[in-house]
Design an enzyme around this catalytic site. Structure first.
Site, short mmCIF file in Angstrom:
data_model
loop_
_atom_site.label_atom_id
_atom_site.label_comp_id
_atom_site.label_asym_id
_atom_site.label_seq_id
_atom_site.Cartn_x
_atom_site.Cartn_y
_atom_site.Cartn_z
N GLN A 123 59.17 128.97 73.14
CA GLN A 123 58.12 128.89 72.13
C GLN A 123 57.20 130.10 72.13
O GLN A 123 56.33 130.22 71.27
CB GLN A 123 57.30 127.62 72.32
CG GLN A 123 56.48 127.60 73.61
CD GLN A 123 55.85 126.27 73.88
OE1 GLN A 123 56.51 125.32 74.30
NE2 GLN A 123 54.55 126.16 73.62
N CYS A 129 55.27 123.41 71.20
CA CYS A 129 56.19 122.69 72.10
C CYS A 129 56.77 121.45 71.46
O CYS A 129 57.95 121.13 71.66
CB CYS A 129 55.49 122.35 73.40
SG CYS A 129 54.05 121.26 73.19
N HIS A 432 51.68 118.72 76.54
CA HIS A 432 52.94 119.45 76.37
C HIS A 432 54.08 118.46 76.15
O HIS A 432 54.13 117.40 76.77
CB HIS A 432 53.22 120.28 77.62
CG HIS A 432 54.34 121.26 77.49
ND1 HIS A 432 54.42 122.19 76.47
CD2 HIS A 432 55.45 121.46 78.26
CE1 HIS A 432 55.52 122.92 76.63
NE2 HIS A 432 56.17 122.50 77.69
N ASN A 453 62.72 122.45 79.27
CA ASN A 453 61.45 122.99 78.77
C ASN A 453 61.71 123.97 77.64
O ASN A 453 62.87 124.26 77.31
CB ASN A 453 60.67 123.65 79.91
CG ASN A 453 59.18 123.65 79.69
OD1 ASN A 453 58.70 123.44 78.58
ND2 ASN A 453 58.42 123.87 80.74
#
Length: 511
Positions: A123, A129, A432, A453
């Site tokens: 990102q 996110c 997040h 992630n």
């Protein structure tokens, strides 16, 4: 005349001297008592107990002398002098990192989805996110249908429309709350972040339903998508100004409704201008694009579809069968121990698409949340989740574990807030969004989880983190699941009247 003065007799002197001595003694006692009161005002002595100092100040002002005494006592301990030297030259987290306690945090799992999707996404310097987590979940269905080895859906495409929709949402809130004082808590909260980069699952669902999806190659990240702060600052300033204008117009009795509508339309056109010039003109939701690619077998293919048609594939019977889920029906389970479990919740005036799907959560205990998550993973489905990623996590090692840092070792303090208390005092919230792709289950209980992630492949282990189950208990607040993986009692809650939380509630935080 002096030598001629007469002298008093010894009998007359003795009572006078005694009186003077008694007075002097009383004066000394008075001075001692005053001094003692001054001392007691500065320090009140208490019994020494574990964690309680020998003395503390009763005076509400900070005593410099007390600070000096604290420093002397602190640095008398060799361990504290060692800590001082270490902390003056190093990051606190590297000094108190508890490597022994985290040796078992390994990337090995006995329940793992067979198809995680690739590549690992990034990102960059943006707060997108939630869009990366959403597209990382949704791309699995597209990749399976088209037999792809690597694939990304365009996060920038959804980002463009989200910014535009949030601007419209904000201006509508300004119109709707124009009768409230500008300094009211609600209006100030609305003004706080008109076009936040962050979002929630239901917001993403709104965007996909209205605008569809496009491959990342057809609308790649611009500089301002990857580095969004300047664009966000410009839009925030403009929308705050526009909000004041609309409030003033509405509060002018002679103002025509048509004038307000026209003013808002012009404001939205200006927001669209900023977004188009900084992100680039996006594909139109109902206009066909041509997407050419080589599949996993190196076979050339071409797809001609609209963004809405590509999104509709995710709910097609063939995809639903292959996934054992309909992505359009996914919903959020949350764990908020402040509130009653097994109830539907929503957040006042939180959203992005006017007239779209509201943001709702079903509040459940962690056992229910984990059971549904494990069932999703066993079925081969990735799971979107929201957490407070900044707590006891390391982006280099990719470890998320409450035992990761031993702050007591450095400071001789303990941090013992419960999950509920952290929410109550604004110590924690969803900051997040990421994706779960595996779990280690031992004796029927989860031990650790694999996390995809969106910080690039340099973070963690080639972009993947490992999260302990204890970390999940403390810092995970949300998972997004299919209705087929929860009981009927949970599904039925989606039809009930929700508990409405205020806009400033921690559950209103945007990941």
């Amino acid at each position: 005349m002096g030598n001629s003065q007469s002298s008093a007799s010894p009998a007359a002197i003795e009572p006078a001297v005694e009186k003077i001595l008694v007075q002097q003694l009383q004066n000394l006692r008075t001075r001692d008592k005053i001094r003692q009161l001054e001392i007691e005002k500065e320090y009140i002595h208490v019994d020494a107990e574990k964690g309680i100092p020998q003395a503390y100040s009763a005076d509400p002002t900070l005593s410099v002398k007390a600070a000096e005494a604290w420093e002397k006592e602190l640095l008398a301990d060799p361990k504290n002098r060692l800590a001082l030297n270490a902390l003056l030259s190093n990051d606190i987290r590297s000094v108190v990192s508890n490597k022994v306690a985290t040796l078992t945090d390994t990337q090995t799992f006995n329940v793992k989805i067979p198809f995680e999707g690739s590549p690992v996404t990034n990102q960059r310097s943006s707060g997108r996110c939630w869009l990366f987590a959403t597209t990382n979940v949704l791309r699995v269905a597209v990749m399976k249908k088209h037999n792809l080895k690597e694939f990304e859906l365009s996060q920038a495409y959804l980002f463009f429309w989200d910014k535009l929709e949030k601007a419209n949402w904000f201006l509508e809130q300004m119109i709707d709350t124009a009768s409230q004082e500008l300094d009211s808590r609600l209006v100030q909260e609305l003004l706080g972040a008109p076009v936040n980069d962050g979002g929630q699952w239901d917001m993403a669902a709104n965007l996909v339903a209205k605008y569809g999806l496009v491959p990342q190659k057809l609308y790649p990240d611009s500089y301002n998508a990857m580095n969004s702060s300047a664009m966000g600052s410009i839009l925030t300033t403009k929308l705050r100004e526009d909000g004041l204008v609309l409030r003033s117009m509405i509060n002018t009795p002679s103002m025509k409704k048509s004038s307000i509508i026209a003013a808002k339309a012009k404001m939205m056109q200006e927001v669209h201008c900023i977004l188009t010039l900084m992100l680039g003109p996006p594909p139109k939701p109902d206009e066909k694009f041509t997407w050419e690619y080589y599949d996993a077998n190196d076979k050339y293919s071409k797809v001609v579809k609209t963004p809405l048609e590509l999104a509709a594939e995710l709910s097609s019977p063939s995809v639903v069968r292959s996934l054992n889920a309909n992505v359009s029906e996914l919903f959020s389970l949350v764990n908020d121990p402040r509130n009653k479990y097994n109830q539907l919740m929503t957040v006042e005036r939180l959203g992005n698409v006017v007239g779209g799907r509201p943001i709702t959560y079903v509040n459940v205990d962690m056992t229910t949340m984990k059971k549904a998550t494990i069932a999703m993973l066993r079925a081969g489905l990735p799971v979107f989740f929201g957490s407070d990623v900044g707590k006891f996590s390391n982006s280099t090692s990719g470890i998320m574990d409450p035992a990761l840092y031993d702050y007591g070792l450095a400071f001789n303090v303990s941090l013992n807030l419960s999950k509920s208390q952290r929410l109550k005092v604004r110590e924690s919230a969803m900051t997040h969004a990421m994706v779960l792709t595996a779990v280690q289950v031992e004796d029927g209980k989860p031990v650790r989880w694999r996390v995809m992630n969106s910080w690039g492949d340099a973070a963690g282990e080639k972009g993947y983190f490992v999260m302990t189950d204890k970390w999940m208990d403390e810092f995970v607040y949300q998972v997004v699941v299919d209705p087929g993986f929860v009981g009927k009692d949970i599904k039925d809650l989606l039809k009930t009247e929700p508990l409405v939380l205020p806009l400033w509630d921690p559950m209103g935080a945007l990941a």
